[in-house]
Each structure stands twice: as structure tokens, then as C-alpha cells.
Design an enzyme around this catalytic site. Structure first.
Site, PDB file in Angstrom:
ATOM      1  N   SER A   1       0.869  -1.156   0.000  1.00  0.00           N
ATOM      2  CA  SER A   1       0.000   0.000   0.000  1.00  0.00           C
ATOM      3  C   SER A   1       0.906   1.205   0.000  1.00  0.00           C
ATOM      4  CB  SER A   1      -0.876  -0.011   1.247  1.00  0.00           C
ATOM      5  OG  SER A   1      -1.471   1.252   1.393  1.00  0.00           O
ATOM      6  N   ARG A   2       0.814   2.006  -1.046  1.00  0.00           N
ATOM      7  CA  ARG A   2       1.738   3.132  -1.147  1.00  0.00           C
ATOM      8  C   ARG A   2       1.373   4.256  -0.198  1.00  0.00           C
ATOM      9  NH1 ARG A   2       1.911   3.497  -7.507  1.00  0.00           N
ATOM     10  NH2 ARG A   2       1.749   1.250  -7.714  1.00  0.00           N
TER      11      ARG A   2
END
Lengths: 181, 507
Positions: free
Chosen positions: B364-365
Site C-alpha cells: 500500500s503506497r
């Protein structure tokens, strides 16, 4: 329909010549007559377009036709050129596009008015005046009688349709009842 | 219910009375050719891109290609009733769908018409299906969590409100299940959900709707269904239509969650449409603007700035891969657009790890910004622990003599994998997730057999709710584990551990 682009190119060239010489009416008549001939006698069309006949034979047919048409030098050149370039089959399309271009240039557009019974001259002028106001162009009106629309009129100018017929209103009423019940 | 003939006559009478007869002025064209859901129309000179055109019988079409002498038009309905030479009318409207709270609890098709047999939708507002995404100034960075209810996702690849998190994996390994759980997890929150089903079987959609209804999730959910039997244009625009419905909430300062299930089918529908419109094909025969198709759709999911109401639209697009091939065209495209992905793996799925989230490949950026402090505290080391466990597990298969430290790590890892498993339709609230992860990472489970952990988890929640409900309340309130709470949790878990062991006949 597939030849519209071709027809546009040829019509544009012819239009340019016609504008220089002011010979629109003459060209319209000649083109109209030939495309009429195309639709009424398919043999003529065949003789001009069928690749079975050599190009020079087809050229001769056209030359003969041109003589019969008694048209100007430019127009006959144009018609002969079409046959030489093997584009005689596009002729009716060219006639149509050319007509549209001339109309555009003269700020005229063609319209039809459909009514259930024949319209009186007074009413027709009234319709014409209204259409001219909407399109801000001179409208050449053609009237048609179609009893199936029951009453009212349908006026068409180009893409624009003014539909005030009883038939359409009944259909609309039917849809609105179907839609909500 | 008895329908009285008299009443019907009354209704019809009213309608006839109210029917306004007016001359309609319309711009028209004629159909040149029609087939494969595409009609070419001559005329309609002033037609706009994406404008709706009306064919006879009220069938609508979408003007997609504006060419020199004709308009290429995707028919949104049955093409069988359209003939060459038919008159086509301009509506002057750019394609739009009804939006608003009235849509919730309904199942609609790609143009927003109800298909659930519950009557007309009385929506107050309509929105264009294609609008520009909020600009840079209108946005704010994602900072609040949007819980999916799945421990594996919320702990390691957290999703924030306004984020776009791709769910990717092969067929039949729980992509839809994960997303449906995410919708169910929004129960009792202020998040409104939209589920867009593209190119699926009608039976599958019916099952999902039924599952949502059974779990009480339909009250805040709109289902947009463009099924496999619907024409390609409808499947293509359904995603945009659903997005417009979600945007309504975003722009009104509310929160919404949209699931696109799935975008690979949407891409295929768009490819079909483009090829029929004779746009040049590119890689895998997809049109050149397939990337733009997905990027402009997903870009509309955003967290909006405080001045504009601080609403958000979170997107969970789904992509189906073929035999795990994430380097195919569409998967790589969508991976690069989204802010992270949850990668589901068949091997894990079939070895019983469900949801089958591959922790190594999922990212998850947005990261920690989308987690509350409590979750950060317990999940901080989780990723690392699991990575180390996997490495050791592969290695440990060869030898039996392992030192104490290694064995401890293996024990811990096995238990962590076990507690990340979760049954379908049972999303967990944040505080429960944190508590079980706390138990796992702090070693409360190390002395228990792996097989008993599912039972342990279940009983622990009950135990805490009955005896120490303040733990859950505190955590919900403070969103963090302070020293007092930590002490309390440790004591409670120790006490429960004893009773659990005794009840299971362990020790």
C-alpha cells in the site's frame, strides 16, 4: 455512402470552377440530368461504369452523352475526366454534394413540410417564414401530403425537424402511460 | 394486493389530462449502418462527444466517434429494433445517471435504470458519467483509515479513505469475497458503498446482492450491474456510471467506497467497442487509450480538501489475472495507476490461507498514514516477522536440528499466519483486529497449538466483551494503545489464556 469523401473532393473542385465562372445553375442542371439518367436507365450507368468495357469505349459513351446535354466546355471536361479516372459511379453522390455546396453558398436550404391534407398557400408561407426565422436562411419549401400523420404538420429543414403531428403526440402519450404505470 | 380497474382508469385519465402537447424541435440524422451494437449515423451535425442520441422506440445511443460525415454511436440497448434509415434524434444531453441517497439499496443497470423490480427511482439529481477528476488544489492527502474488515489487509496493506487499492489475482480465489466483506465492514459507519459488477453472470450478481442483503449491507449500497449478456457499451460505461454515483457522496462531504468488479472485463468491453468503431488496435488488441480509460476512472477516487467538504471516494478495483500473470498489459497498467495492490495467490488459497493475501507482493503506497496508532503499534513488526518466517520455513524444511531462536521464530510465524485467516462475511472492527494481532505479536499464542487458534479467537472476543469490554471501548476512543491499556490487555489475555487452556484440556 462510402463514396462521400470522394464525392466531396470532386464536388469541391467543380464548385471552385463554377464560382469563378458563375455557372452554378448550368452545372446543377447537367449533373441533375445525368444522375436522373443513372437511376431511370441502369444500362447507361452500366455503360459508363462497368469495368468490362475498355476505358476508351466508356469515354466515347460519355462524349456522346455530353454532346446531347449541350453543356459548357468545363462541364463536359469534368464529365469526361470522371470517366477517364474511372469514377463515373460516384456521379450521383457528386451531384448531391455539389447541390448542398451551392445551397450553402447562396444561404439557401431545402425543406419539406408534411401535412395530413394539402396546405393552403397562406399557411405554407407562414411555415416558410417560421423556418426561415429558425435557420436564418432562405428556405425552399416542398410540400408533401401524408394522411398517416392524422393532423398537424412536420417541417424538416436539413437536420432540423419540427414535429407537431398528432401521430407523434399520440406516440408520446402512449409512451408516457407505458413508462409510468 | 388487489388492483382495482377503476383506479387504473383514474391514473390513466390523470395522465392524459396532464399530457402536454408541444411541438418538439429536434435535430435529427439517419442511421447509415447498424450492427454489433454500433450504429453509424449521418446528419446530427452539431452532435457533441458522449452525447446521448435517441433511436426510435426510446433506445439510447452514445456518440463516441465524431467523424467528418458520420457519427459512430454505441447503442445502449437492443440493436435488433434499429434499421438502416431510421431517424435518430439528438437529446442535447451528455450521458448522465441518476445519483443520490435514493439510489441506495437498489440494483441498477449501466445507465442507472432500476433492474431489481422495485419500481422507479425518484432521484433528485443526475450527474454526467464522464467528469474531470478533482484537481491538485481540491485534494488532500489520504490520512484516515477505511477499514476493509480483513485482518490481513488492514494490518499490512491498509486502505485509506480516498485511496485506490487494487485487488488482483486469478479467478476463483476470493477477490469478490474480500471486496464484499469490505462493503459489509462499512456497516454502522458513515461510508456509502457502490458495487459495480461488470461482465459477470447474472447469477453471480444475484448471489452478491443476496449476501449483502442478508448481512444488512444493502441499506447503504448501490449495485450497478452490467452483466455478460449486456451489450459492450453498457459494460464499458457502467464503471463510469458507478463512479458518478460514488462521487455524489464525495462532493457532498460524505465518504464512499466503490468496488469495480472487475476492470479487466471492462477493458475487454472497451476493446470490443473500439475495434467495432474501427479505432486502431494496439498491444493485445486493446485501443491506444485503454490506459487513459482506467486512469481517468480511478483518478476520480480522491480525498477532497477541507474547503470542499473533506469527502472521499475510495476505490477497490479488481483485476483478474490469467494464471498469475501480473505482467500482462491490463494488470501492469492498473497496478501503475493505483496506490497499491492486494495480491491474492492460488497456492495460499488452496493451502487454506483465506483471504489468500500474498504479504510479500501486496503493498500500500499510502502506508501508515492510513492506519490508526493502535494498528501501527501491533502491525509494525508483523510484516517483518512474516517475511522472516517465510524465509526460515523454506530453509527449515531441510534440517531438523534448529536452535531455540529459530524455533521460536517459526512458532511465532505459524501462529501469525493462522490468525490472519478469516472466514467469509465476517469482517472485524478495528479494535478486535488489534486485540488478536496484539495477542499474536506479543507471544500470547506461542504456547497454544495452531489448530486451536480459530476457536481461541472466537472465545477471546466473547470473553473480553463480557468481562473487560472497556478494552474495546478505550481503543475505539483513543485509537491507540497507551501503557495503561497495554497493561490491561496483557492481564486480560493472560487470564483468558489460562481459562482457554483449561477448557480445551491443554497444559
Amino acid at each position: 455512402m462510402k463514396n462521400t469523401i470522394l464525392a466531396k473532393r470532386y464536388a469541391k473542385a467543380l464548385f471552385a470552377v463554377g464560382k469563378e465562372l458563375g455557372a452554378f445553375d448550368e452545372y446543377t442542371r447537367a449533373l441533375g440530368e445525368i444522375s436522373e439518367l443513372y437511376s431511370t436507365s441502369p444500362e447507361v450507368r452500366d455503360a459508363l461504369t462497368n469495368p468490362m468495357y475498355p476505358v476508351d469505349v466508356r469515354g466515347k459513351v460519355m462524349e456522346h452523352l455530353v454532346q446531347l446535354l449541350k453543356t459548357s466546355q468545363e462541364m463536359s471536361n469534368f464529365l469526361n475526366l470522371l470517366v477517364q479516372k474511372k469514377r463515373a459511379d460516384v456521379l450521383p453522390d457528386i451531384a448531391e454534394v455539389f447541390q448542398a455546396m451551392v445551397d450553402e453558398d447562396r444561404n439557401v436550404c431545402k425543406g419539406t413540410v408534411v401535412s395530413a391534407t394539402a396546405l393552403s398557400a397562406e399557411l405554407q408561407t407562414k411555415v416558410q417564414a417560421t423556418l426561415e426565422k429558425i435557420t436564418s436562411k432562405t428556405v425552399e419549401l416542398k410540400s408533401e401530403v401524408d394522411p398517416s400523420i392524422i393532423g398537424g404538420i412536420i417541417a424538416k429543414v436539413g437536420d432540423l425537424v419540427l414535429d407537431g403531428s398528432i401521430k407523434t403526440q399520440l406516440a408520446g402519450l402512449k409512451e408516457s402511460i407505458n413508462g409510468s404505470v | 394486493m388487489q388492483i382495482k380497474a377503476e383506479e387504473i382508469s383514474q391514473i390513466i385519465k390523470g395522465q392524459i389530462k396532464d399530457y402536454e402537447s408541444k411541438v418538439d424541435l429536434s435535430e435529427t440524422g439517419t442511421v447509415i449502418s447498424v450492427g454489433d451494437g454500433i450504429a453509424r449515423v449521418h446528419g446530427v451535425e452539431n452532435c457533441m462527444a458522449m452525447e446521448l442520441l435517441e433511436f426510435p422506440g426510446g433506445i439510447l445511443g452514445l456518440a463516441l466517434n465524431l467523424e467528418e460525415d458520420n457519427v459512430g454511436c454505441a447503442v445502449l440497448g437492443d440493436v435488433r429494433h434499429i434499421k438502416e434509415g431510421d431517424i435518430v434524434k439528438r437529446t442535447g444531453k451528455i450521458a448522465e445517471v441518476p445519483v443520490g441517497p435514493e439510489m441506495e439499496g437498489r440494483v441498477v443497470d449501466g445507465v442507472g435504470a432500476p433492474i431489481d423490480g422495485q419500481g422507479a427511482i425518484d432521484a433528485k439529481e443526475t450527474r454526467k458519467i464522464e467528469v474531470l477528476a478533482p484537481g491538485v488544489i481540491a485534494r488532500k492527502s489520504v490520512h484516515e483509515p477505511c477499514y476493509t474488515g480483513a485482518k490481513a489487509v488492514d494490518a499490512m496493506t491498509p486502505v485509506g479513505r480516498g485511496q485506490r487499492e487494487l485487488v488482483i489475482g486469478d479467478r476463483q480465489i476470493g477477490k469478490t469475497a474480500l471486496c464484499v466483506d469490505a462493503i459489509i465492514a462499512q456497516k454502522n459507519t458513515d461510508v456509502h458503498c457502490v458495487y459495480v459488477a461488470i461482465g459477470q453472470k447474472k447469477s453471480t450478481v444475484a448471489l452478491v446482492v443476496e449476501a449483502l442483503r442478508k448481512n444488512g449491507a444493502m441499506d447503504y449500497t448501490t449495485v450497478v450491474a452490467a452483466c455478460a449478456s449486456d451489450p459492450a457499451p453498457l459494460q464499458y460505461i457502467a464503471a463510469f456510471a458507478g463512479c458518478a454515483m460514488g462521487e455524489y457522496f464525495r462532493d457532498n462531504g460524505q465518504h464512499s467506497l466503490i468496488i469495480y468488479d472487475d476492470l479487466s472485463k471492462q477493458a475487454v468491453a472497451y476493446r470490443e467497442l473500439s475495434l467495432l468503431l474501427r479505432r486502431p488496435p494496439g498491444r493485445e488488441a486493446f485501443p491506444g487509450d485503454i490506459f487513459f480509460n482506467h486512469s481517468r476512472l480511478l483518478e476520480r477516487s480522491a480525498k477532497v480538501s477541507d474547503e470542499l467538504g473533506a469527502g472521499s471516494l475510495t476505490a477497490l478495483p479488481i483485476i483478474e489475472t490469467q494464471a498469475g500473470d501480473v505482467s500482462a498489459f491490463i494488470p501492469t497498467n492498473v497496478i501503475s495507476i493505483t496506490d497499491g495492490q492486494v495480491y491474492l495467490e492460488p497456492n495460499l488459497f488452496f493451502s487454506g490461507v483465506r483471504p489468500a493475501v500474498n504479504v510479500g507482493l501486496s503493498v500500500s503506497r499510502v502506508g501508515g498514514a492510513a492506519q490508526c496508532k493502535a494498528m501501527k503499534q501491533v502491525a509494525g513488526t508483523l510484516r517483518l516477522d512474516l517475511a522472516q518466517y517465510r524465509e526460515l520455513a523454506a530453509f527449515a524444511q531441510f534440517g531438523s536440528d534448529l536452535d531455540k531462536a529459530t524455533q521460536a521464530q517459526l512458532t511465532r510465524g505459524e501462529r501469525l499466519v493462522e490468525i490472519l485467516k478469516q472466514p467469509q462475511y465476517q469482517p472485524l472492527p478495528m479494535e478486535k483486529q488489534v486485540t488478536i494481532l496484539f495477542a499474536g505479536t506479543k507471544g500470547f499464542l506461542d504456547s497454544l497449538p495452531v489448530g486451536s487458534l480459530a476457536e481461541y479467537e472466537k472465545q477471546m472476543y466473547e470473553y473480553i466483551e463480557q468481562n473487560e469490554a472497556s478494552i474495546f471501548d478505550d481503543m475505539r476512543e483513543k485509537q491507540e494503545i497507551d501503557s495503561a491499556l497495554e497493561e490491561k490487555m496483557k492481564n486480560t489475555l493472560t487470564a483468558f489464556g489460562e481459562t482457554f487452556k483449561a477448557s480445551m484440556g491443554l497444559n
